[in-house]
Design a protein around this motif. Structure first.
Motif, short mmCIF file in Angstrom:
data_model
loop_
_atom_site.label_atom_id
_atom_site.label_comp_id
_atom_site.label_asym_id
_atom_site.label_seq_id
_atom_site.Cartn_x
_atom_site.Cartn_y
_atom_site.Cartn_z
N GLY A 145 0.82 -1.20 0.00
CA GLY A 145 0.00 0.00 0.00
C GLY A 145 0.85 1.24 0.00
N THR A 146 0.27 2.34 -0.48
CA THR A 146 1.00 3.60 -0.55
C THR A 146 0.19 4.72 0.07
OG1 THR A 146 2.23 5.08 -2.03
CG2 THR A 146 0.11 4.28 -2.83
N SER A 147 0.87 5.69 0.68
CA SER A 147 0.24 6.87 1.26
C SER A 147 -0.82 6.46 2.28
CB SER A 147 -0.33 7.75 0.14
OG SER A 147 -0.72 9.01 0.63
N ALA A 148 -2.10 6.76 2.04
CA ALA A 148 -3.15 6.30 2.95
C ALA A 148 -3.11 4.80 3.12
CB ALA A 148 -4.52 6.72 2.41
N GLY A 149 -2.76 4.10 2.04
CA GLY A 149 -2.64 2.65 2.09
C GLY A 149 -1.46 2.17 2.91
N ALA A 150 -0.55 3.10 3.26
CA ALA A 150 0.55 2.79 4.18
C ALA A 150 0.09 2.99 5.63
CB ALA A 150 1.75 3.68 3.88
N THR A 151 -0.51 4.13 5.91
CA THR A 151 -0.94 4.44 7.27
C THR A 151 -1.93 3.43 7.80
OG1 THR A 151 -0.48 6.81 7.10
CG2 THR A 151 -2.17 6.15 8.66
N ILE A 152 -2.83 2.92 6.94
CA ILE A 152 -3.84 1.97 7.39
C ILE A 152 -3.22 0.69 7.91
CG2 ILE A 152 -4.20 0.76 5.17
CD1 ILE A 152 -6.96 1.95 7.60
N MET A 153 -1.96 0.40 7.54
CA MET A 153 -1.34 -0.85 7.96
C MET A 153 -0.82 -0.82 9.39
SD MET A 153 0.58 -2.46 4.72
CE MET A 153 0.34 -1.85 3.05
N GLY A 154 -0.67 0.37 9.96
CA GLY A 154 -0.26 0.47 11.35
C GLY A 154 -1.43 0.30 12.29
N MET A 179 0.67 -4.19 11.08
CA MET A 179 1.76 -4.04 12.04
C MET A 179 1.15 -3.54 13.34
SD MET A 179 5.19 -2.42 10.31
CE MET A 179 6.18 -2.88 11.75
N GLN A 180 1.30 -4.29 14.41
CA GLN A 180 0.74 -3.90 15.69
C GLN A 180 1.64 -2.88 16.38
OE1 GLN A 180 -0.43 -7.18 18.18
NE2 GLN A 180 -1.13 -8.39 16.44
N ASN A 181 1.01 -2.08 17.26
CA ASN A 181 1.76 -1.13 18.10
C ASN A 181 2.67 -0.23 17.26
OD1 ASN A 181 0.70 -2.43 20.51
ND2 ASN A 181 2.17 -4.05 20.10
N THR A 182 2.18 0.17 16.10
CA THR A 182 3.01 0.93 15.16
C THR A 182 2.19 2.06 14.55
OG1 THR A 182 4.16 -1.12 14.59
CG2 THR A 182 4.53 0.77 13.17
N ALA A 183 2.75 3.27 14.55
CA ALA A 183 2.13 4.41 13.89
C ALA A 183 2.95 4.74 12.65
CB ALA A 183 2.10 5.60 14.82
N ILE A 184 2.30 4.71 11.48
CA ILE A 184 2.99 4.89 10.21
C ILE A 184 2.52 6.18 9.55
CG2 ILE A 184 3.46 3.91 7.93
CD1 ILE A 184 2.84 1.14 9.18
N ASP A 185 3.47 7.07 9.26
CA ASP A 185 3.17 8.31 8.54
C ASP A 185 3.86 8.26 7.19
OD1 ASP A 185 1.98 10.72 8.11
OD2 ASP A 185 3.13 11.82 9.60
N GLN A 186 3.39 9.14 6.27
CA GLN A 186 3.90 9.09 4.89
C GLN A 186 4.12 10.51 4.35
OE1 GLN A 186 0.82 10.09 3.88
NE2 GLN A 186 -0.55 8.92 5.14
N PRO A 205 3.35 5.72 24.26
CA PRO A 205 4.76 5.31 24.40
C PRO A 205 5.03 3.85 24.08
CG PRO A 205 3.76 5.65 26.55
CD PRO A 205 2.78 6.18 25.54
N ASN A 206 4.00 3.03 23.99
CA ASN A 206 4.22 1.64 23.61
C ASN A 206 4.17 1.44 22.10
OD1 ASN A 206 4.42 0.68 26.29
ND2 ASN A 206 2.20 0.69 26.48
N THR A 207 4.09 2.54 21.38
CA THR A 207 3.96 2.51 19.93
C THR A 207 5.27 2.90 19.26
OG1 THR A 207 1.62 3.09 20.10
CG2 THR A 207 2.67 3.44 17.97
N LEU A 208 5.67 2.16 18.25
CA LEU A 208 6.84 2.49 17.45
C LEU A 208 6.38 3.36 16.28
CD1 LEU A 208 9.93 1.85 16.89
CD2 LEU A 208 9.08 0.09 15.31
N GLY A 209 7.00 4.51 16.11
CA GLY A 209 6.66 5.39 14.99
C GLY A 209 7.59 5.18 13.82
N VAL A 210 7.01 5.11 12.62
CA VAL A 210 7.80 5.02 11.39
C VAL A 210 7.27 6.06 10.41
CG1 VAL A 210 8.62 3.57 9.51
CG2 VAL A 210 8.13 2.54 11.74
#
Length: 279
Positions: A145-154, A179-186, A205-210
């Protein structure tokens, strides 16, 4: 504080225990912009070839004419993919149409297009079709997925009102937790978003940001992810912040940058150095 655990629970595989990704399948998560051909090649290789069944979900876009004309499929058909299907609805009941369930059960790959990630969550969150997304990963399939399709995976739907005032702890809604416990921005560098995930991780704080820049992806499999593409990824890790506070009394470097070829170990939460093969 908002929980970083999505209501859309993912099953896990005990072979590679870590709090982020344990499925048999793979994720190709792209930060938007132009997508390098190499990422489509990875996708084809992982699913077993360009003749294998792929489902495209273009629901993040509001351009209905674009979807109805099938123009969203051109990025795949122009690269030689021959077995393509579309699932698109704005209605959870329609999402669970038996035809859609059958398409997902037959699919080797799934693709989420760009636009507004809230539209994806609104249409498919909590549905039987969502369960098929997870089943696809559990049996070794690939989701790209790309863009919005990336963020939805977190696990958190980053974006929207949370960007208007980053000083406020907005109640961020859950994403799909591929991906659990993960915040994905694009689009992070292209749109000057490299600081947007900092308050998100402070409040979760239990979330990994990418954060992923355009034309750049993270390829995720159990235990690790690798960066591929033309720009950079940024890692926002509260565990690293705690280590910095212990060493220096404050967080000096709120994110670490990764370039193409570098690997992040999801178990040790460390960036692994390049390995240069001997001649």
């Amino acid at each position: 504080m908002v929980s970083s655990i999505s209501v859309f629970a993912q099953s896990t595989n005990g072979d590679h225990p870590n709090p982020f990704f344990n499925s048999k399948g793979k994720l190709i998560i792209i930060g938007g912009g132009n997508i390098p051909d190499s990422l489509f090649s990875f996708f084809a290789n992982y699913i077993g070839g360009k003749d294998q069944p792929v489902v495209y979900i273009p629901t993040a876009t509001t351009d209905e004419e674009f979807i109805q004309k099938g123009e969203h499929l051109l990025k795949f058909s122009s690269r030689g993919f021959t077995n393509l299907a579309t699932i698109h609805t704005r209605n959870k009941k329609e999402a669970d149409d038996p035809k859609n369930i059958a398409l997902l059960r037959n699919a080797k790959g799934l693709y989420f297009g760009g636009g507004d990630q809230d539209l994806i969550a609104a249409a498919y969150g909590g549905t039987k079709l969502y369960d098929e997304f997870i089943a696809l990963l559990d049996r070794g399939g690939v989701i790209m997925g790309t863009s919005a399709g990336a963020t939805i995976m977190g696990s958190l739907l980053i974006g929207g009102d949370a960007r208007k005032d980053l000083t406020k702890p907005y109640a961020i809604q859950p994403a799909f937790s591929f991906m659990q416990n993960t915040a994905i921005d694009q689009h992070v560098l292209a749109r000057n978003r490299q600081f947007d995930l900092i308050p998100v991780i402070e409040n979760n704080p239990n979330t990994l940001g990418v954060g992923l820049d355009e034309s750049t992806a993270m390829i995720v499999e159990a235990g690790k992810f690798k960066i591929c593409g033309l720009s950079y990824a940024m890692i926002y890790d509260s565990a690293d912040w705690l280590a910095q506070k212990k060493q220096w009394g404050r967080v000096v470097k709120p994110f670490k940058m990764m370039s193409s070829g570098e690997v992040f170990n999801l178990v040790t939460r460390k960036i692994e150095p390049f390995v240069i093969a001997a001649d």
